[in-house]
Design an enzyme around this catalytic site. Structure first.
Site, PDB file in Angstrom:
ATOM      1  N   SER A 146       0.855  -1.182   0.000  1.00 15.79           N
ATOM      2  CA  SER A 146       0.000   0.000   0.000  1.00 15.79           C
ATOM      3  C   SER A 146       0.891   1.232   0.000  1.00 15.79           C
ATOM      4  O   SER A 146       2.042   1.178   0.473  1.00 15.79           O
ATOM      5  CB  SER A 146      -0.884   0.015   1.253  1.00 15.79           C
ATOM      6  OG  SER A 146      -1.517   1.265   1.439  1.00 15.79           O
ATOM      7  N   TYR A 159      -1.244  -0.955  10.425  1.00 13.64           N
ATOM      8  CA  TYR A 159      -1.361  -1.188   8.981  1.00 13.64           C
ATOM      9  C   TYR A 159      -0.097  -0.736   8.255  1.00 13.64           C
ATOM     10  O   TYR A 159       0.472  -1.472   7.434  1.00 13.64           O
ATOM     11  CB  TYR A 159      -2.576  -0.426   8.464  1.00 13.64           C
ATOM     12  CG  TYR A 159      -2.946  -0.694   7.019  1.00 13.64           C
ATOM     13  CD1 TYR A 159      -3.766  -1.770   6.692  1.00 13.64           C
ATOM     14  CD2 TYR A 159      -2.499   0.134   5.996  1.00 13.64           C
ATOM     15  CE1 TYR A 159      -4.132  -2.008   5.371  1.00 13.64           C
ATOM     16  CE2 TYR A 159      -2.856  -0.107   4.675  1.00 13.64           C
ATOM     17  CZ  TYR A 159      -3.668  -1.170   4.372  1.00 13.64           C
ATOM     18  OH  TYR A 159      -4.023  -1.406   3.056  1.00 13.64           O
TER      19      TYR A 159
END
Length: 255
Positions: A146, A159
């Protein structure tokens, strides 16, 4: 030297393929002639995607796969290789949303689950697949990280840490496996219209995209899937250890 741009007959495993980028990736690989193992935590979702692909006369099968369960990973990888006769491509796509303030009582639990699903599972899937990849003429691994691995957002440290770990794992395995001809690359999607972003109001998405991305819009799952396919072509044999943002220019833009 003749380098093939065909995936016809290749065998691809896609995790988290029951929706979003994973489902788009499964469809694109199947359309390119690959045999696709559609895996997802939610077996019903995986089966629905596989059914859609099969309706087009393309080759696929569905498995339920909780990527936080290493025993299940080993079992499913073995079943996939047995059904299709091997394994050429691994796409580590399964993911969860994991935002949590550092001072929250839930932080440790969110941290542990984030690393299990978003990072540890990648190496476990790769390790299970490695004996089969070593027999492939064009072995490919693509890990989906990401842009949060490249620049973080407030309250997303579990995350962001896990996704940054994916980029490091990618580089390390590219070096370790390169002499065997196994390429390992990483894609960092930016703002993409998936289930994870569905809860964000459309107006907020539009404002964010115009302010932060060069293209001024959210991306579509298929736009990520096609980059993934490109990295898995037999002709992509000299690309390894790369981290590629697919983000509409988000990381390129200062203001």
């Amino acid at each position: 030297m003749t380098l093939s741009r065909s995936l016809k007959g290749s065998i691809a495993l896609v995790t988290g393929a029951g929706s979003g980028m994973g489902a788009a990736t499964a469809r694109v690989f199947a359309a390119e002639g690959a045999h696709v193992a559609v895996t997802d935590y939610d077996l019903a979702s995986a089966e629905a995607v596989a059914y859609e692909i099969a309706q087009e006369g393309l080759s696929c099968a569905a498995w339920g796969l909780d990527v936080s369960d290493p025993d299940r990973i080993r079992a499913v990888v073995g079943e996939i290789a047995a059904k299709f006769g091997g394994l050429d491509i691994v796409i580590n796509n399964a993911g969860i949303s994991a935002f949590c303030p550092i001072d929250s009582d839930a932080y440790d639990a969110v941290w542990a689950k984030s690393l299990a699903v978003l990072l540890t599972s990648h190496q476990q899937v790769i390790r299970a697949a490695l004996p089969h990849l070593r027999k492939s003429a064009a072995p490919r691994i693509v890990n989906i990280a990401s842009t949060e691995a490249l620049g973080a957002t407030s309250r997303d440290s579990p995350y962001a840490a896990a996704k940054a770990g994916v980029t490091g794992l990618t580089r390390a395995l590219a070096v370790e496996l390169g002499r065997e001809g196994i390429t390992v690359n990483c894609i960092c999607p930016g703002p993409i219209a998936t289930g994870m972003t569905a809860a964000i109001a459309d107006d907020d998405k539009a404002v964010f995209a115009k302010r932060r991305t060069a293209l001024g819009r959210y991306g579509q799952p298929e736009e990520v899937a096609h980059v993934t396919v490109s990295l898995c072509l037999p002709a992509a044999s000299y690309i390894t250890g790369a981290t590629i943002p697919v983000d509409g220019g988000l990381m390129a833009r200062n203001a």
